[in-house]
Design a protein around this motif. Structure first.
Motif, short mmCIF file in Angstrom:
data_model
loop_
_atom_site.label_atom_id
_atom_site.label_comp_id
_atom_site.label_asym_id
_atom_site.label_seq_id
_atom_site.Cartn_x
_atom_site.Cartn_y
_atom_site.Cartn_z
N ASP A 61 28.77 29.08 -18.57
CA ASP A 61 29.76 28.17 -19.15
C ASP A 61 30.54 27.44 -18.06
O ASP A 61 30.85 26.26 -18.17
N PHE A 62 30.88 28.18 -16.99
CA PHE A 62 31.59 27.59 -15.86
C PHE A 62 30.73 26.50 -15.22
O PHE A 62 31.20 25.40 -14.92
N ILE A 63 29.44 26.79 -15.06
CA ILE A 63 28.51 25.82 -14.47
C ILE A 63 28.41 24.58 -15.35
O ILE A 63 28.45 23.45 -14.87
N ASN A 64 28.30 24.79 -16.66
CA ASN A 64 28.15 23.66 -17.58
C ASN A 64 29.35 22.72 -17.56
O ASN A 64 29.19 21.50 -17.57
N ILE A 65 30.55 23.28 -17.53
CA ILE A 65 31.74 22.41 -17.55
C ILE A 65 31.91 21.68 -16.22
O ILE A 65 32.30 20.51 -16.19
N LEU A 66 31.59 22.37 -15.11
CA LEU A 66 31.66 21.70 -13.81
C LEU A 66 30.65 20.56 -13.76
O LEU A 66 30.97 19.45 -13.32
N HIS A 67 29.46 20.82 -14.19
CA HIS A 67 28.40 19.83 -14.13
C HIS A 67 28.70 18.62 -15.01
O HIS A 67 28.44 17.48 -14.64
N ARG A 68 29.26 18.87 -16.18
CA ARG A 68 29.50 17.79 -17.13
C ARG A 68 30.70 16.92 -16.76
O ARG A 68 30.68 15.70 -16.97
N TYR A 69 31.74 17.52 -16.18
CA TYR A 69 32.99 16.77 -16.00
C TYR A 69 33.36 16.46 -14.56
O TYR A 69 34.33 15.75 -14.32
N TYR A 70 32.62 16.98 -13.59
CA TYR A 70 32.95 16.68 -12.20
C TYR A 70 32.70 15.21 -11.88
O TYR A 70 31.66 14.65 -12.24
N LYS A 71 33.66 14.58 -11.23
CA LYS A 71 33.53 13.17 -10.83
C LYS A 71 33.58 13.01 -9.32
O LYS A 71 32.71 12.40 -8.72
N ILE A 77 39.53 18.13 -12.64
CA ILE A 77 38.73 18.39 -13.84
C ILE A 77 39.67 18.88 -14.94
O ILE A 77 39.97 20.06 -15.06
N TYR A 78 40.13 17.93 -15.76
CA TYR A 78 41.12 18.24 -16.80
C TYR A 78 40.62 19.32 -17.75
O TYR A 78 41.36 20.23 -18.13
N ALA A 192 22.61 21.34 -7.03
CA ALA A 192 22.20 22.70 -7.44
C ALA A 192 22.63 22.98 -8.88
O ALA A 192 21.86 23.56 -9.66
N LEU A 193 23.84 22.55 -9.25
CA LEU A 193 24.31 22.74 -10.63
C LEU A 193 23.39 22.02 -11.61
O LEU A 193 23.11 22.53 -12.70
N LYS A 229 38.65 28.20 -4.63
CA LYS A 229 39.27 26.93 -5.06
C LYS A 229 38.48 25.73 -4.53
O LYS A 229 39.06 24.70 -4.17
N ASN A 230 37.17 25.87 -4.50
CA ASN A 230 36.31 24.80 -4.01
C ASN A 230 35.61 24.04 -5.12
O ASN A 230 34.76 23.19 -4.86
N TYR A 231 35.96 24.33 -6.37
CA TYR A 231 35.21 23.71 -7.47
C TYR A 231 35.52 22.22 -7.63
O TYR A 231 34.87 21.54 -8.41
N ASN A 232 36.50 21.71 -6.90
CA ASN A 232 36.76 20.27 -6.92
C ASN A 232 36.05 19.55 -5.79
O ASN A 232 36.23 18.36 -5.59
N ASN A 233 35.25 20.30 -5.03
CA ASN A 233 34.50 19.68 -3.94
C ASN A 233 33.02 20.07 -4.05
O ASN A 233 32.50 20.84 -3.26
N LEU A 234 32.37 19.50 -5.06
CA LEU A 234 30.96 19.82 -5.28
C LEU A 234 30.04 18.91 -4.47
O LEU A 234 28.82 18.97 -4.61
N ASN A 235 30.65 18.07 -3.61
CA ASN A 235 29.86 17.20 -2.74
C ASN A 235 29.45 17.91 -1.45
O ASN A 235 28.70 17.36 -0.65
N MET A 236 29.95 19.12 -1.22
CA MET A 236 29.58 19.86 -0.01
C MET A 236 28.08 20.19 -0.06
O MET A 236 27.50 20.34 -1.13
N THR A 237 27.46 20.29 1.11
CA THR A 237 26.03 20.59 1.16
C THR A 237 25.79 22.06 0.86
O THR A 237 26.70 22.90 0.96
N MET A 238 24.56 22.37 0.51
CA MET A 238 24.20 23.76 0.26
C MET A 238 24.36 24.59 1.52
O MET A 238 24.73 25.76 1.46
#
Length: 310
Positions: A61-71, A77-78, A192-193, A229-238
């Motif tokens: 569920d955490f993955i789904n919401i990050l993937h759907r709403y991350y900009k 991510i409201y 990855a998400l 607290k890195n879920y707002n930076n999903l642009n980081m490389t693997m």
């Protein structure tokens, strides 16, 4: 097979374990932080209005919401920061790609056989099966593939071992060997998400330009984005994501085509991991052997049941 039919779910419940339960009025963000803080991967959801358990909240569920709403790293991510679990469930329960894991509660009773538990886990493609007391309605334990295999590994030593355990993994069709989901170490966490969501896999071998496996990135690694607290930076490389995670995370546990099935089962049970990456002599990924694959082969296939691939 007979061993699993003759033992019930209650037999596999440990004498001591941690169980976390969330009320559906809890904020989504707090719930995911609580998963991390308690070192658990899923929690049953209690609806205080209906006075019953209504689902499970999982890392998926955490993955789904990050993937759907991350900009972008600059946009909060409201939906993660403000929503309560009940709001989230009600708003998205009709969307198939979203919250499939808490759409309905799949459970089992403590007196049901472990054979039935394995069938339910594999048939429903879930990784967490709540054991619920039918009289009190209380959740006693969350049964997993890992717990069942460990139970079989410990107590199954008293039963004769099937001959096919001596066969090499290259000789038996146990595992995934085609269209293996991987991710380049230069790809982003968001990439990855996307693979997690679209392929519905539980872990991704991280490979370099030569196709050699350099790390394993699992869904559990994603929940630790909350801890850091890195879920707002999903642009980081693997490469960055793997190097920044805690040292206790699962490493790359491998197996090789010439190893026997028994050797692989021992390794996966003792290491308490969910899968092994099958590699060749150059460490190039050739397949994935998971707990689901092993339980299907050891328990359901001898009974003539194909729950995993049907």
């Amino acid at each position: 097979m007979n061993f699993m039919k003759s033992h019930c779910c209650y037999d596999a419940i440990p004498t001591s374990s941690k169980l976390v339960i969330f009320d559906t009025t809890l904020q989504v963000k707090k719930a995911f932080f609580a998963l991390v803080a308690n070192g658990v991967r899923a929690a049953p959801l209690w609806d205080s209005k209906l006075k019953c358990f209504v689902g499970m909240l999982t890392i998926t569920d955490f993955i789904n919401i990050l993937h759907r709403y991350y900009k972008s790293p600059l946009v909060q991510i409201y939906e993660l920061e403000e929503h309560k679990i009940e709001t989230w469930r009600g708003q998205y329960s009709g969307q198939k790609i979203y919250l499939h894991s808490i759409d309905r509660l799949i459970s089992i009773t403590p007196d049901a056989s472990l054979f039935d538990a394995i069938y339910s886990l594999l048939k429903n493609k879930i990784h967490r099966l709540p054991v619920i007391d039918p009289i009190s309605g209380n959740v006693l334990h969350i049964l997993t593939h890992k717990r069942i295999l460990k139970f079989l590994h410990i107590f199954g030593s008293v039963i004769p071992k099937p001959r096919f355990l001596q066969k090499k993994i290259s000789e038996v069709a146990i595992g995934t060997f085609r269209e293996i989901a991987t991710v380049q170490e230069t790809a982003t966490v968001y990439d990855a998400l996307t693979v997690f969501v679209e392929r519905r896999v539980s872990a991704l071998p991280v490979v370099n330009e030569q196709g050699k496996v350099v790390a394993l990135y699992s869904r559990f690694d994603v929940i630790n984005l909350a801890a850091q607290k890195n879920y707002n930076n999903l642009n980081m490389t693997m490469r960055e994501a793997v190097s920044s995670r805690a040292c206790w995370m699962e490493g790359v546990l491998k197996c090789y085509p010439n190893e026997t099935l028994e050797t692989i089962i021992d390794r996966i049970a003792k290491a308490e991991v969910h899968r092994l990456v099958l590699v060749d002599s150059s460490d190039v990924v050739r397949g994935i052997v998971s707990l689901s694959d092993l339980l299907q082969a050891l328990v359901l296939t001898p009974a003539g049941i194909d729950a995993l691939y049907s």
